[in-house]
Enzyme design. Structure first.
Site, PDB file in Angstrom:
ATOM      1  N   GLU A  14       1.029  -1.166   0.079  1.00  0.00           N
ATOM      2  CA  GLU A  14       0.251   0.021  -0.041  1.00  0.00           C
ATOM      3  C   GLU A  14       0.819   1.256  -0.011  1.00  0.00           C
ATOM      4  OE1 GLU A  14      -2.782   0.336   3.169  1.00  0.00           O
ATOM      5  OE2 GLU A  14      -3.873   1.974   2.359  1.00  0.00           O
ATOM      6  N   CYS A  63      -6.637   0.798   2.774  1.00  0.00           N
ATOM      7  CA  CYS A  63      -7.684   1.761   2.783  1.00  0.00           C
ATOM      8  C   CYS A  63      -7.468   2.757   1.678  1.00  0.00           C
ATOM      9  CB  CYS A  63      -7.504   2.706   4.221  1.00  0.00           C
ATOM     10  SG  CYS A  63      -8.058   1.631   5.683  1.00  0.00           S
ATOM     11  N   ASN A  73     -12.041  -3.284   0.159  1.00  0.00           N
ATOM     12  CA  ASN A  73     -10.961  -3.664   1.019  1.00  0.00           C
ATOM     13  C   ASN A  73     -11.137  -4.150   2.413  1.00  0.00           C
ATOM     14  OD1 ASN A  73      -8.229  -3.660   2.425  1.00  0.00           O
ATOM     15  ND2 ASN A  73      -8.626  -1.618   3.214  1.00  0.00           N
ATOM     16  N   GLU A  74     -11.415  -3.298   3.278  1.00  0.00           N
ATOM     17  CA  GLU A  74     -11.741  -3.701   4.774  1.00  0.00           C
ATOM     18  C   GLU A  74     -13.149  -3.368   5.077  1.00  0.00           C
ATOM     19  OE1 GLU A  74      -8.488  -3.593   8.245  1.00  0.00           O
ATOM     20  OE2 GLU A  74      -9.756  -1.746   7.882  1.00  0.00           O
TER      21      GLU A  74
HETATM   22  O1  AHR Z   1      -2.208  -1.525   7.018  1.00  0.00           O
HETATM   23  C1  AHR Z   1      -2.760  -0.487   7.103  1.00  0.00           C
HETATM   24  C2  AHR Z   1      -4.185  -0.199   7.085  1.00  0.00           C
HETATM   25  O2  AHR Z   1      -4.879  -1.302   7.919  1.00  0.00           O
HETATM   26  C3  AHR Z   1      -4.947  -0.782   5.812  1.00  0.00           C
HETATM   27  O3  AHR Z   1      -4.755   0.498   5.028  1.00  0.00           O
HETATM   28  C4  AHR Z   1      -6.189  -1.012   6.213  1.00  0.00           C
HETATM   29  O4  AHR Z   1      -6.812  -2.108   5.192  1.00  0.00           O
HETATM   30  C5  AHR Z   1      -6.060  -1.820   7.795  1.00  0.00           C
HETATM   31  O5  AHR Z   1      -7.160  -1.057   8.376  1.00  0.00           O
END
Ligand code: AHR
Length: 640
Positions: A32, A226, A357-358
């Site tokens: 990322e 994120c 993603n999350e």
């Molecule tokens: O790895 C850091 C962050 O942690 C990522 O962007 C996210 O997916 C998670 O909350």
């Protein structure tokens, strides 16, 4: 004080009863653009805000105006060189003394003596300017190299030069100055090391990619995290804006710029110089399966949680379908042709795609379902990764699992950032998972020495051992857990937002953490089949922080053992390989240090390093001494 010897355990490995097949791409990497991971990191551009597109257009630039210099700086956007990046700098000098600007790079420009640096700039002469001096300065102000550019035209034109710094400097600056009277428009001021990964012009930082390649990741997840979601939908990651000529790629604020008020990073933007084509190319270079993650119509739920209405999801889903065509389509397809035009006619062979993603909640399930219907009906060959939220066990997690199970999801992405104890205590997490349900991608995990998002977290050995212990549990359950990746991957020591991270960098160096070594040892010793492995019960308290797993490398016939001793005492264990007649040589690799709080740093990068020795027990039942605070990998040639 002498440590008491730990109690002995017996580890039984049913070497003649290989179980589940292990995904060859099981151990991967999560990338990322956080902590200056891409801009200021992997993407080797050394000039920050090269196109004057930051909202504060001179951020990163300093006016150079010795007392005698008279001139004006103006950032303009009329008749730009490129409408996608419309701003440029007008330099107007009265010629009383050299006048111009210098760039600080991404917390310092790192240059090495003996290496060459490619400078380029777009210029347009407005009036009278006869020459532009390009100079590299060291952090102490010493001139490292100078070139002069001349003969400007009234239309935008690209100029190039090569700089050869006469010294190594981690905090150099790049200056462009007009010597005489005149007015010149300046844009896309760029400096790259000539030596990049595979020496591709304007490519990736070689030492960082090398560290990634040395991990042997089975897959590479990109571009996050994120960052995929954006804090609002307008700031989401859109892959189509990241391909083609770099000047066409519009700048976007990096969500980590303003995410943590305790670690503000006002100079963090995404240039997308590392875009989707480059990500696919990188995967190919390091032999990792590409795993792109796309926005599913939801902005980050820790931020606005903005939703794209379900009946307007069409363009998001189309982006996913087009991405599959871009990655895998023949050159006769619209997006396959674009890939070919970028220099890669052969497909990239993408098999995995992440939807969101999350994410969590019913809003996610609704959106995932629409993506899955559209993608699966056209591309049943693509395995979809779905989300289960940010926590490995809360209500959001269970809600997602129930819904996704009912939808027959392929692979569910679980995330866990927790104290080392959580990892040591959860090695049996997957033993009870349904063998017939969706598979698991442990997509983000890392032990936190102090607490989640604590700035005091350290990448110490205890965290690495906790992860190793947990990974033995993932490995024993490789029929359910198909993939896993530590997160985040890179962090710049001068510009991070999130710690811990797998690899730390500054403008010139990288350091591999103890966690890195654990990840690498698992990937290098992944094996193909799980071997049923048990450890005898030790008296209460002793079994805690002692773990074992075994796999078979079917090609070489080797039995591979992974043994974690997370206690403060060395232990001499008995290992028994059932069904093995003879041992035909082997090796033992040990990662350990006297203290569980040992770390590697840029200045002392090898405090915690694995060491390999020959290890050839006389027979299938043998003793092995595991040092305190250690992770041991044993590879044995074995004949049945
Ligand atoms: O790895 C850091 C962050 O942690 C990522 O962007 C996210 O997916 C998670 O909350």
């Amino acid at each position: 004080m002498l440590a008491m010897p730990g109690r002995a355990a017996t580890i039984t490995v049913k070497a003649d009863q290989p179980g589940a097949a292990i995904n060859p791409a099981m151990w991967g990497a999560f990338f990322e653009d956080i902590n200056f991971g891409a801009d200021g990191g992997l993407y080797a551009e050394l000039v920050k805000n090269r196109g004057f597109e930051f909202p504060e257009p001179l951020m990163g630039w300093t006016k150079l105006s010795p007392s005698l210099a008279k001139g004006e700086l103006a950032v303009r956007d009329d008749a730009p060189f490129n409408p996608n990046n419309p701003h440029y700098l007008r330099l107007k000098s009265e010629g009383t003394a050299p006048f111009g600007v210098s760039n600080e790079g991404f917390r310092g420009i790192g240059v090495r003596k003996g290496e060459a640096y490619d400078f380029s700039v777009r210029l347009r002469a407005i009036a009278g300017a006869s020459d532009l001096k390009v100079q590299l300065y060291g952090g102490d102000g010493a001139v490292l190299d100078t070139v002069d550019l001349k003969d400007f035209s009234g239309a935008w034109k690209k100029y190039t030069a090569t700089l050869h710094p006469n010294d190594t400097d981690a905090h150099a600056r790049l200056a462009v100055t007009l010597s005489g009277k005149g007015t010149l428009d300046v844009d896309f001021v760029s400096l790259f090391p000539e030596h990049t990964w595979k020496n591709r012009p304007k490519g990736l930082r070689a030492d960082m990619v090398q560290a990634l390649a040395d991990l042997h990741p089975g897959f590479l997840r990109f571009p996050g995290g994120c960052i995929v979601e954006g804090s609002v939908l307008d700031r989401r990651y859109q892959w189509k804006k990241t391909i083609g000529p770099i000047e066409d790629r519009p700048l976007l604020v990096n969500r980590w710029n303003y995410e943590f008020l305790h670690r503000p990073t006002p100079d963090y933007y995404q240039s997308f110089g590392l875009g989707f084509f480059e990500y696919f190319q990188l995967c190919e270079d390091i032999d990792a399966q590409p795993l792109p993650i796309l926005n599913c119509g939801m902005a980050c739920q820790f931020n606005s949680g903005e939703l794209c209405p379900l009946d307007e999801l069409g363009s998001y889903i189309q982006d996913a379908l087009d991405l599959i065509e871009f990655a895998n389509g023949s050159i006769d397809t619209a997006w396959g042709a674009k890939r070919a035009a970028l220099g890669h006619p052969a497909p990239f062979g993408m098999k995995l795609l992440g939807v969101g993603n999350e994410q969590w909640g019913q809003q996610y399930i609704d959106r995932y379902e629409k993506f899955a219907q559209a993608i699966k009906s056209r591309h049943p060959e693509i395995q979809l990764i779905s989300a289960a939220g940010p926590d490995p066990a809360d209500a959001r997690f269970h809600f997602a699992w129930d819904k996704l199970r009912a939808l027959h999801a392929d692979i569910i992405d679980e995330h866990c950032y927790a104290l080392p104890d959580w990892f040591f205590s959860n090695t049996h997490r997957y033993d009870g998972y349904d063998r017939n349900g969706p598979k698991v991608f442990m997509g983000e995990y890392a032990a936190q020495s102090v607490g989640v998002v604590s700035v005091k977290n350290r990448n110490d050995l205890e965290c690495a051992l906790a992860e190793a212990a947990y990974m033995t549990g993932l490995e024993r359950n490789a029929d359910v857990v198909r993939m896993a990746s530590y997160a985040p991957l890179f962090a710049n020591t001068d510009a991070w937002q999130w710690t811990p991270d797998l690899i730390w960098t500054d403008s010139l160096r990288t350091v591999r953490t103890p966690s890195y070594h654990v990840q690498r040892l698992f990937a290098q010793n992944h094996g193909d089949r799980v071997l049923p492995t048990t450890m005898s019960r030790l008296p209460t308290g002793e079994a805690v922080r002692r773990y074992a797993s075994g796999v078979l490398d079917a090609t070489s016939g080797e039995v591979i053992l992974k043994l974690v001793n997370g206690t403060a005492s060395a232990a001499t264990d008995t290992v028994e390989l059932t069904g093995i007649r003879q041992i035909k040589g082997g090796t033992m690799t040990v990662l350990h240090a006297d203290s569980p709080s040992a770390v590697n740093t840029l200045d002392r990068p090898e405090e915690v390093e694995p060491g390999t020795t020959a290890f050839s027990p006389a027979g299938p039942k043998f003793e092995v001494t595991l040092p305190a605070n250690s992770f041991t990998v044993i590879r044995l040639g074995a004949a049945q």
